[in-house]
Design a protein around this motif. Structure first.
Motif, short mmCIF file in Angstrom:
data_model
loop_
_atom_site.label_atom_id
_atom_site.label_comp_id
_atom_site.label_asym_id
_atom_site.label_seq_id
_atom_site.Cartn_x
_atom_site.Cartn_y
_atom_site.Cartn_z
N ASN A 146 -74.24 -59.43 19.32
CA ASN A 146 -75.17 -60.44 19.85
C ASN A 146 -74.57 -61.23 21.00
O ASN A 146 -75.29 -61.75 21.84
CB ASN A 146 -75.63 -61.40 18.75
CG ASN A 146 -76.63 -60.76 17.81
OD1 ASN A 146 -77.30 -59.79 18.16
ND2 ASN A 146 -76.71 -61.28 16.61
N GLN A 166 -83.73 -56.64 25.22
CA GLN A 166 -82.50 -57.43 25.34
C GLN A 166 -81.33 -56.73 24.66
O GLN A 166 -80.22 -56.72 25.20
CB GLN A 166 -82.70 -58.82 24.74
CG GLN A 166 -83.65 -59.68 25.54
CD GLN A 166 -84.06 -60.94 24.79
OE1 GLN A 166 -83.73 -61.13 23.64
NE2 GLN A 166 -84.81 -61.80 25.49
N VAL A 167 -81.57 -56.13 23.51
CA VAL A 167 -80.51 -55.42 22.79
C VAL A 167 -80.07 -54.20 23.60
O VAL A 167 -78.87 -53.97 23.78
CB VAL A 167 -80.97 -55.02 21.37
CG1 VAL A 167 -79.97 -54.08 20.71
CG2 VAL A 167 -81.18 -56.26 20.51
N ASN A 218 -92.63 -57.29 23.06
CA ASN A 218 -91.47 -57.71 22.30
C ASN A 218 -90.22 -57.48 23.14
O ASN A 218 -89.82 -56.35 23.38
CB ASN A 218 -91.38 -56.94 20.98
CG ASN A 218 -90.29 -57.48 20.09
OD1 ASN A 218 -89.30 -58.03 20.54
ND2 ASN A 218 -90.47 -57.32 18.80
N LYS A 219 -89.61 -58.55 23.58
CA LYS A 219 -88.45 -58.46 24.48
C LYS A 219 -87.14 -58.31 23.72
O LYS A 219 -86.11 -58.05 24.32
CB LYS A 219 -88.40 -59.67 25.40
CG LYS A 219 -89.58 -59.74 26.35
CD LYS A 219 -89.60 -58.54 27.28
CE LYS A 219 -90.78 -58.58 28.21
NZ LYS A 219 -91.00 -57.33 28.87
N THR A 220 -87.14 -58.49 22.41
CA THR A 220 -85.90 -58.36 21.63
C THR A 220 -85.28 -57.00 21.82
O THR A 220 -84.07 -56.88 22.04
CB THR A 220 -86.17 -58.61 20.13
OG1 THR A 220 -86.72 -59.91 19.98
CG2 THR A 220 -84.90 -58.48 19.31
N ASP A 258 -80.86 -56.02 10.03
CA ASP A 258 -80.38 -55.24 11.18
C ASP A 258 -79.13 -54.51 10.72
O ASP A 258 -78.23 -55.11 10.13
CB ASP A 258 -80.01 -56.16 12.34
CG ASP A 258 -81.21 -56.90 12.90
OD1 ASP A 258 -82.33 -56.66 12.44
OD2 ASP A 258 -81.00 -57.73 13.79
#
Length: 181
Positions: free
Chosen positions: A56, A83-84, A78-80, A17
């Motif tokens: 984070n 969330q970001v 994909n919830k990542t 990342d």
């Protein structure tokens, strides 16, 4: 943390990342998916853990908007990314399904209210602005080319999703038939 020497020699072998700041201070997170990482990012590789740890920990502050083209086709469920972006961060990813996507990242989701470096502590702002690009962010510019370090509205010329999708779906059905027999 992966040794910098390994990252510098084989950046395409790691899922990292990384972050940039657009011209007006908007913060963006990129998921490399084992793909090309810009040299400028690799030069500041040691900064990534501190930036990631801080971002984070941020609470959600806004709604997330999915780029319907990329998120529905490639990352449904994909919830990542959601969330970001709910933290105010723009989210980009390489899409392995696109043949030879190389240096191109795609906008997956973006927040209603974008986080800017001016709203961050001085130390994090200092780290993030080491990689500030001179392109202006717009949700209409869905493609980020790491070779040019700029956004584009036009899809890359090597974009071959329809063929790739058909081939991958065909392989999935072929494997499923094999497993069932």
């Amino acid at each position: 943390m992966i040794p910098k020497e390994d990252i510098m020699l084989y950046p395409e072998a790691f899922d990292i990342d990384w972050f940039i700041v657009f011209k007006d201070g908007e913060v963006a997170q990129f998921f490399s998916s084992g793909g090309e990482i810009p040299k400028l990012i690799l030069e500041h590789y040691e900064d990534l853990p501190a930036i990631a740890n801080y971002l984070n920990q941020l609470p959600p502050t806004t709604n997330s908007i999915e780029n319907t083209f990329t998120s529905k086709l490639f990352h449904e469920g994909n919830k990542t990314f959601e969330q970001v972006s709910r933290k105010g961060i723009l989210v980009y990813d390489r899409l392995e399904i696109v043949k030879d996507s190389g240096s191109v990242y795609y906008l997956l989701s973006f927040p209603e209210t974008v986080l800017t470096v001016d709203n961050l502590p001085f130390e994090i702002k200092k780290l993030l602005t080491k990689v500030q690009v001179q392109t202006k962010y717009s949700p209409d510019l869905s493609y980020f080319d790491t070779e040019l370090m700029q956004l584009s509205k036009e899809k890359p010329s090597n974009f071959e999703f329809p063929l790739q999708k058909k081939t991958i779906l065909g392989n999935i059905f072929k494997n499923l038939k094999h497993w069932l027999s």
